[in-house]
Design an enzyme around this catalytic site. Structure first.
Site, PDB file in Angstrom:
ATOM      1  N   HIS A 159      31.954  -4.227 -17.312  1.00  0.00           N
ATOM      2  CA  HIS A 159      30.682  -3.741 -16.764  1.00  0.00           C
ATOM      3  C   HIS A 159      29.464  -4.218 -17.539  1.00  0.00           C
ATOM      4  CE1 HIS A 159      28.194  -0.924 -14.540  1.00  0.00           C
ATOM      5  NE2 HIS A 159      27.762  -0.374 -15.654  1.00  0.00           N
ATOM      6  N   ARG A 219      31.350   6.406 -21.915  1.00  0.00           N
ATOM      7  CA  ARG A 219      32.318   5.750 -21.017  1.00  0.00           C
ATOM      8  C   ARG A 219      33.395   4.947 -21.733  1.00  0.00           C
ATOM      9  NH1 ARG A 219      27.792   2.119 -18.216  1.00  0.00           N
ATOM     10  NH2 ARG A 219      27.324   4.134 -17.321  1.00  0.00           N
ATOM     11  N   GLU A 234      24.591  12.050 -17.050  1.00  0.00           N
ATOM     12  CA  GLU A 234      25.680  11.065 -17.080  1.00  0.00           C
ATOM     13  C   GLU A 234      26.418  11.195 -18.401  1.00  0.00           C
ATOM     14  OE1 GLU A 234      24.153   7.170 -16.096  1.00  0.00           O
ATOM     15  OE2 GLU A 234      23.509   7.827 -14.114  1.00  0.00           O
ATOM     16  N   TRP A 263      22.040  -4.176  -8.439  1.00  0.00           N
ATOM     17  CA  TRP A 263      23.282  -3.422  -8.198  1.00  0.00           C
ATOM     18  C   TRP A 263      23.290  -2.096  -8.962  1.00  0.00           C
ATOM     19  CZ3 TRP A 263      27.618  -5.685  -5.517  1.00  0.00           C
ATOM     20  CH2 TRP A 263      27.384  -6.995  -5.099  1.00  0.00           C
ATOM     21  N   ALA A 264      22.324  -1.904  -9.841  1.00  0.00           N
ATOM     22  CA  ALA A 264      22.363  -0.709 -10.705  1.00  0.00           C
ATOM     23  C   ALA A 264      22.308   0.557  -9.861  1.00  0.00           C
ATOM     24  CB  ALA A 264      21.224  -0.748 -11.705  1.00  0.00           C
ATOM     25  N   GLN A 265      23.079   1.540 -10.276  1.00  0.00           N
ATOM     26  CA  GLN A 265      23.244   2.723  -9.432  1.00  0.00           C
ATOM     27  C   GLN A 265      22.579   3.969 -10.017  1.00  0.00           C
ATOM     28  OE1 GLN A 265      27.360   3.453  -8.377  1.00  0.00           O
ATOM     29  NE2 GLN A 265      27.387   1.746  -6.968  1.00  0.00           N
ATOM     30  N   GLY A 266      23.210   4.497 -11.098  1.00  0.00           N
ATOM     31  CA  GLY A 266      22.895   5.847 -11.583  1.00  0.00           C
ATOM     32  C   GLY A 266      21.439   6.069 -11.902  1.00  0.00           C
ATOM     33  N   GLU A 295      20.066  -7.431 -20.921  1.00  0.00           N
ATOM     34  CA  GLU A 295      21.494  -7.415 -21.275  1.00  0.00           C
ATOM     35  C   GLU A 295      21.891  -8.620 -22.126  1.00  0.00           C
ATOM     36  OE1 GLU A 295      24.085  -6.314 -18.067  1.00  0.00           O
ATOM     37  OE2 GLU A 295      25.886  -6.930 -19.155  1.00  0.00           O
ATOM     38  N   HIS A 330      33.574   0.014 -17.332  1.00  0.00           N
ATOM     39  CA  HIS A 330      33.165   1.239 -16.634  1.00  0.00           C
ATOM     40  C   HIS A 330      34.421   1.924 -16.105  1.00  0.00           C
ATOM     41  CE1 HIS A 330      31.110   4.031 -14.026  1.00  0.00           C
ATOM     42  NE2 HIS A 330      29.938   3.560 -14.378  1.00  0.00           N
ATOM     43  N   ARG A 351      27.143   1.022 -25.170  1.00  0.00           N
ATOM     44  CA  ARG A 351      25.858   1.443 -24.590  1.00  0.00           C
ATOM     45  C   ARG A 351      25.962   2.821 -23.931  1.00  0.00           C
ATOM     46  NH1 ARG A 351      23.781   1.113 -19.248  1.00  0.00           N
ATOM     47  NH2 ARG A 351      25.528  -0.165 -18.565  1.00  0.00           N
TER      48      ARG A 351
END
Ligand code: FAD
Ligand code: SIN
Length: 530
Positions: A328, A269, A114, A44-47, A352, A229, A363
């Site tokens: 998150h 974040r 980011e 599912w990781a995006q960035g 994780e 997040h 993080r």
């Protein structure tokens, strides 16, 4: 014959270790995972992956400084040094293995920015589909390596004999409880986002590895630091669709209900989520807005996010996007040294689920996939060298009394009120009787959200701890995976809230409204559950 290495979990950390151990060192490796092999938060990781792959003006020193700043005084500087120095090599190996990252027209890796990063340094794949590409490449490599695969097999507890980990007890797909023996076990079971009602994490993220460690009296720390997040799409779908931090890196703005900006979107974040939670309270609303209408080429740059938005009837070139913080990432976990060794000989942790000392109290964006690759590699190399016991490096200094006179050493303190939970006695049968295990999970999630969300207090935590006890008493004794997951959520949730109660300060991802200041004199330490 026991396996040389049994890997529990098939995300970036577990699969990276399995590939290296089997292909490079010829170890007899087993991978045990509770779903299909490609089922993991990783996909599912995006960035993307933060690693210094371009030269001047970026440097590993800058990546180190950004990571330490985000970690709010609780990172282990040596662990971060390992991460930033070894990370680029691991990314190149992943590329050599077949993972395809986005490149510009000259063939150079594209770098995104980011929150918390002083420069663009995040490599990505498929726009914001980085995890899917990494998982694809690693699954293909593991399937063609010598690993023995146990899919749909649920690890219940760690087997300990004569002070050493000897394997795990697990629920096999046929419902039978089996023992799988190995000389070394790597826990790579990921996080615990399912503790909360609103999360970006998939269903498998139920804190199983941390709970297994707690039941085996293996040291666990920093679990009070849950990262929320800031820009999860406010929408009934669960897990919540994520609007990657990369959108803010490209200029998207966070707005309140009056259309006003109130936070610097490129802060780490935890700071953005906290500012949003406060704003939502002030305004009495359950969501705010992300304005990405100014971004050029949204659909080309972020095709997967554009497709997700289109499915729910939103057009990011025209509409403001409703957002709210969502659980998150678990910053803490099983305490390890710089080689991923836990406090129990023969038991290792990476990814994780681990508390390596890299993330501290919060993080830095896109450091997680990197941590999984870097520390999985180190676990395998340490096993290959014959390492048996942890040393006082990384987060393990908090357990093994590293020299507090050494600069940067962060000591440990036991969490008051913590008691080691009993082993999980599961009979393999699926849920029977009157207890609705889905409803139990929803109650745990509501309790944790109310008691230990973005903003916490002594009163909210105590009330939630009481409610968690009630839920636990009502939980039946029968049932398979769903019962085990609920027990795991309760045990991790209790540890998290006791640590959050003990940490009478605000730091990183832990905000106590009754103790709003950071208190270095009392709390620049890890709170350890053991
Ligand atoms: P996971 O990928 O979570 O894998 C854990 C594995 O363990 C799974 O296969 C699971 O099924 C298995 N498992 C769990 N319990 C058991 C059990 N009892 N028995 C057997 N198997 C078990 N990080 C970044 O660095 N960059 C990003 O861009 C990024 N984007 C993200 C986007 C989203 C939506 C989310 C949710 C997270 C994102 N993260 C990102 C965080 C990152 O994806 C995770 O922290 C990372 O993938 C965790 O990898 P892992 O290998 O430790 O665990
Ligand atoms: C994101 O793309 O915003 C997630 C990045 C991360 O969790 O590191």
């Amino acid at each position: 014959m026991p396996l040389d290495l049994l890997v529990i979990g098939s995300g970036v950390a577990g699969l990276s270790a399995a590939v290296r151990a089997a292909e490079l060192h010829g170890m007899a490796v087993g991978v045990l995972t509770k779903g299909e092999l490609d089922q993991a938060t990783t996909r599912w990781a995006q960035g993307g992956v933060a690693a210094v792959l371009a030269e001047d003006p970026d440097s590993t020193d800058l990546h180190l400084a950004d990571t330490l700043a985000a970690g709010a005084g609780l990172c282990d500087a040596d662990a971060v040094r390992v991460l930033v120095d070894e990370g680029p090599g691991r990314v190149h190996e992943l590329i050599a293995l077949g993972a395809i990252f986005d490149r510009d027209e000259h063939g150079r890796l594209e770098l995104a920015r980011e929150g918390g990063h002083s420069l663009p340094r995040v490599v990505h794949a498929g726009g914001a589909a980085t995890g899917a590409e990494i998982e694809r490449a690693l699954v293909a490599a593991v399937r063609s390596s010598a690993a023995v695969l146990h899919e749909h097999t649920f690890a219940l507890d760690i087997l300990v004999e004569d002070g050493r980990c000897r394997g795990v007890r697990a629920l096999a797909p046929d419902g039978l409880v089996v023992e799988i023996h190995a000389l070394h076990v790597l826990i790579a079971t990921g996080g615990a986002g399912q503790l909360f009602s609103v999360t970006t994490n998939p269903d498998e993220a139920t804190g199983d590895g941390v709970a297994m460690a707690l039941r085996a009296a293996v040291a666990v720390a920093d679990v009070e630091f849950v990262q929320f997040h800031p820009t999860a799409l406010h929408h009934p779908a669960m897990p919540r669709p994520l609007l990657s931090e990369a959108l803010r890196g490209h200029g998207a703005k966070v707005l309140d209900t009056t259309g006003k900006r109130f936070v610097d979107e490129l802060l780490p974040r935890d700071e953005v989520s906290r500012a949003m939670a406060r704003r939502m309270l002030e305004l009495g609303v359950d969501h705010l807005w992300l304005d990405a209408t100014g971004l050029e080429n949204f659909e080309q740059r972020f095709p997967t996010i554009a497709a997700e938005l289109s499915r729910v009837g939103l057009d990011p070139t025209r509409d403001w996007l409703p957002i709210a913080p969502a659980a998150h990432y678990l910053c803490g976990g099983i305490v390890t040294d710089l080689d991923g060794a836990s406090s129990l000989p023969g038991l290792w942790a990476a990814g994780e689920v681990a508390c390596s000392g890299v993330h501290g109290a919060n993080r830095l964006a896109s450091n997680s996939l990197l941590e999984g690759m870097v520390f999985a590699f180190r676990v395998v190399e340490a096993i290959e060298r014959g390492k048996q016991c942890p040393d006082a490096t990384g987060a393990m200094r908090a357990v093994l009394d590293g020299d507090p006179a050494e600069s940067g050493v962060i000591g440990g303190r036991a969490v008051p009120g913590w008691a080691r939970p009993a082993p999980l006695l599961i009979d393999g049968a699926e849920a029977g009787g009157r207890v609705d295990l889905g409803e139990v999970k929803a109650r745990i999630q509501r309790t944790m959200t109310m008691g230990a969300g973005v903003l916490r207090s002594e009163a909210s935590l105590r009330e939630a701890l009481g409610q968690l006890e009630v839920v636990e008493r009502e939980l039946g004794a029968q049932g398979g995976v769903a019962l085990a997951e609920n027990r795991n959520l309760i045990e991790v949730g209790r540890g998290l809230m006791l640590a959050a109660l003990a940490r009478r300060e605000s730091r990183g991802a832990h905000t106590r409204i009754d103790y709003p200041e950071t208190d270095d004199s009392s709390f620049r330490c890890r709170l350890v559950l053991a």
